[in-house]
Design an enzyme around this catalytic site. Structure first.
Site, PDB file in Angstrom:
ATOM      1  N   TYR A 103     -10.934   3.193   6.007  1.00 46.23           N
ATOM      2  CA  TYR A 103     -12.182   3.677   6.587  1.00 46.23           C
ATOM      3  C   TYR A 103     -12.109   5.145   7.020  1.00 46.23           C
ATOM      4  CZ  TYR A 103     -13.204  -1.351   6.898  1.00 46.23           C
ATOM      5  OH  TYR A 103     -13.410  -2.678   6.606  1.00 46.23           O
ATOM      6  N   ASN A 113       0.856  -1.185   0.000  1.00 44.04           N
ATOM      7  CA  ASN A 113       0.000   0.000   0.000  1.00 44.04           C
ATOM      8  C   ASN A 113       0.897   1.242   0.000  1.00 44.04           C
ATOM      9  OD1 ASN A 113      -1.615   2.211   0.821  1.00 44.04           O
ATOM     10  ND2 ASN A 113      -3.068   0.832   1.827  1.00 44.04           N
ATOM     11  N   ASP A 130       0.064  -3.752  11.532  1.00 42.87           N
ATOM     12  CA  ASP A 130      -1.237  -4.334  11.261  1.00 42.87           C
ATOM     13  C   ASP A 130      -2.250  -3.481  11.993  1.00 42.87           C
ATOM     14  OD1 ASP A 130      -2.596  -6.453   9.826  1.00 42.87           O
ATOM     15  OD2 ASP A 130      -3.310  -7.114  11.773  1.00 42.87           O
TER      16      ASP A 130
END
Length: 235
Positions: free
Chosen positions: A183, A14, A86
């Site tokens: 999100y 990412n 994570d």
């Protein structure tokens, strides 16, 4: 470490996450004494994706386990220091879900829009007052054998470190903002920047400037806690 190997690998594919980590590391280096800062500036952050490394299967049951798994896999393959995190969204009314499944909540890993649409559909009948949530991060640093000897007196293999961070807030039903990823457009942090407080508004994470988000974010807190270990090991 030779100049050709003056790299720190961020165990991610990412590029948005890589940019965020680079910004946090740069801020940490900026506060160092001149000679130490100069040594750290020799190092370049690269992503596992840029090196063509595979994305390991995240078989851990906790954020900490998955972060260590990803960083350890990179160090084993490259012999370079690796940072991994994570992270996940924890929604109170969902019993801590999506949690470690946040990035693949819709069934496809990394499809931010699909993940967000599914979560909003699952929460559509609830008031925003009932949507307390938090982002959680576990950041892992793995140093290859022979690096950072002052951190561990007697060891033969890689050394692992883990730090955690969280950002509390709540969800909203309509996405707002185009910064960040995941999100961020539906998450409103409790800790708002001064400009938002002056205007009497609440901004989502996706409406925050990168520096504003890094100052309060779960990832920022975890990485800032682990950066001193990395700096001591490399300088």
């Amino acid at each position: 470490m030779a100049d050709g190997d003056a790299r720190i690998v961020v165990a991610t594919h990412n590029e948005g996450k890589l940019a965020e980590m680079r910004s946090i590391l740069d801020a940490c280096i900026h506060g160092l004494p001149g000679e130490q800062a100069a040594r750290m500036e020799r190092f370049t952050l690269v992503s596992a994706g840029q090196l063509g490394l595979p994305d390991p299967v995240e078989t851990g049951l906790t954020f900490e386990q998955n972060a260590l798994l990803k960083a350890g896999d990179v160090t084993e393959r490259t012999g370079l220091p690796a940072i991994a995190d994570d992270s996940g969204l924890v929604v109170d009314v969902m019993g801590a879900a999506p949690g470690i499944l946040s990035a693949r909540w819709s069934g496809v890993h990394g499809d931010d829009r699909a993940n967000m649409r599914l979560l909003l559909a699952q929460l559509k009948d609830l008031s925003e007052d009932d949507l307390g949530a938090r982002f959680v991060t576990a950041a892992a640093l793995v140093l290859p054998a022979g690096m950072g000897k002052e951190e561990v007196a007697d060891r033969k293999g890689p050394t692992e470190f883990i730090r955690t961070g969280r950002m509390d807030g709540h969800l909203v039903h309509r996405p707002r903002g185009d910064q960040g990823f995941g999100y961020d457009p539906i998450f409103v942090p409790d800790d708002q920047p001064e400009r938002a407080r002056r205007a009497g508004v609440e901004l989502t994470s996706a409406e925050l400037e990168p520096a504003e988000k890094n100052a309060i974010s779960h990832r920022g807190k975890a990485l800032k806690a682990i950066m001193p270990i990395l700096i001591r090991a490399l300088s």
